[in-house]
Write an enzyme that holds these catalytic residues in place. Structure first.
Site, mmCIF file in Angstrom:
data_model
loop_
_atom_site.group_PDB
_atom_site.id
_atom_site.type_symbol
_atom_site.label_atom_id
_atom_site.label_comp_id
_atom_site.label_asym_id
_atom_site.label_seq_id
_atom_site.Cartn_x
_atom_site.Cartn_y
_atom_site.Cartn_z
ATOM 1 N N PRO A 185 0.816 -1.226 0.000
ATOM 2 C CG PRO A 185 -0.977 -1.611 1.452
ATOM 3 C CD PRO A 185 0.339 -2.199 0.986
ATOM 4 C CB CYS A 186 1.469 3.504 -2.617
ATOM 5 S SG CYS A 186 -0.055 3.704 -3.565
#
Length: 364
Positions: free
Chosen positions: A80-81
């Site tokens: 996840p960014c």
């Protein structure tokens, strides 16, 4: 020694499968995958087959003890960014989602693949005053029997995607393979052999596709507003004194396509005029048009509501953007390469300053 088997992938934070698809097109096979989002898992299963993706929280999965997780040749995924994004505030490793990369680490440590590929946003390179990328590289390189880690900032338009989209690809090669990996050179644009694939080329005849092509209801006021914005323009094209003038925080607001070049970055969610807008028609893009701009084929059918599908497309890695990378790694699995002294190369990397190391991440 040549092998006839397809290299086997474990896919983490898989989403709908854009990264997997790029590798499948180059001859790989995903044998196990995981994601938390229900409709992303449904989309993944509908294209790649049932029984591959496991829906659930990766932090609750133990790759050391879970015998249902097969061995693999490579691990790939985009942890996840959001906590590293340059659009929003960057809590980085201090964010709620920033440390999910450690689940990626656990899988690499448990399975010892020949190579891993981790994808993230450009903001990863600057998060926590560059301490985030430094820590992530250090953690990956500490996994035994040792990996040499090469991050690079890609603009996927340079690799045949009809979209200017910058993402960091972190490639780690196991030192004992002796495979001297280098990131592939651009294939498109001024640095490549072929011209950019344009937004106009990408969305041509997209309305003929029956899947994921719902048109949003759009207010008459919005239609009139869009008529004030030229091809390639955004909310800033509207005169401030005009009664339809709107304020925007980011350039995505009421952004219209410019047909003779790749589109700007497609995002996953948001209201307030962030949907991405057609030219010349005064309307939002359909999800199929977004999928075309992300280089998904028309037979890739997304599951869920219109908002669910938009999220899946916007969060995905464009398949065509990683095809060159996937091909460049194939010799690692056939044995058809000159074995290099990666211990020496790793020592050289370790002697670099942080700035020198991050200079390797300048867009190729």
């Amino acid at each position: 020694m040549m092998t006839q088997e397809k290299p086997k992938i474990i896919s983490l934070f898989s989403g709908c499968g854009g990264l997997d698809l790029g590798f499948h097109k180059a001859g790989y096979q995903t044998v196990w995958a995981n994601d938390f989002e229900h409709f992303a898992c449904e989309t993944f299963s509908s294209y790649f087959g049932n029984g591959i993706i496991v829906e659930g929280d990766i932090e609750q999965i133990d790759p050391y003890k879970d015998k249902s997780i097969p061995d693999c040749d490579l691990i790939l995924g985009g942890f996840p960014c959001q906590d590293f994004s340059m659009i929003w505030k960057q809590p980085g490793l201090n964010g709620k989602r920033g440390n999910l990369y450690k689940s990626f680490l656990r899988f690499v440590d448990a399975k010892k693949p020949k190579v891993f590929i981790a994808e993230n946003v450009k903001g990863l390179l600057t998060a926590n005053n560059k301490k985030a990328i430094q820590q992530i590289i250090k953690d990956f390189e500490s996994i035994m029997p040792g990996y040499i880690v090469t991050p690079k900032l890609y603009n996927f338009a340079d690799y045949g995607v009809p979209q200017f989209r910058e993402r960091v690809l972190i490639v780690g090669v196991r030192i004992d393979t002796g495979f001297n990996f280098t990131h592939p050179a651009p294939t498109h644009g001024p640095k490549g052999q072929y011209p950019y694939v344009t937004a106009g080329e990408a969305i041509a005849n997209a309305n003929d596709i029956p899947f994921n092509n719902e048109h949003m209801n759009i207010a008459e006021r919005t239609k009139e507003l869009l008529k004030l914005i030229p091809e390639g323009g955004n909310f800033t094209s509207i005169p401030k004194e005009h009664p339809l003038y709107v304020k925007g925080m980011i350039s995505h607001v009421y952004r219209r396509l410019k047909l003779d070049e790749p589109s700007k970055t497609i995002i996953a969610a948001g209201g307030g005029g962030t949907h991405g807008y057609h030219w010349p028609e005064p309307r939002a893009l359909t999800n199929r048009e977004r999928a075309r701009l992300q280089s998904f084929p028309d037979d890739f059918i997304f599951k869920g509501t219109v908002a669910d599908v938009r999220k899946q497309i916007g969060n995905a890695v464009p398949p065509n953007g990683v095809f060159a990378l996937a091909k460049s790694l194939l010799p690692l699995f056939t044995g058809n390469y000159h074995h290099a002294d990666l211990e020496k190369k790793s020592a050289e990397f370790q002697s670099m300053t942080l700035k020198e190391r991050l200079d390797l991440s300048i867009a190729v």
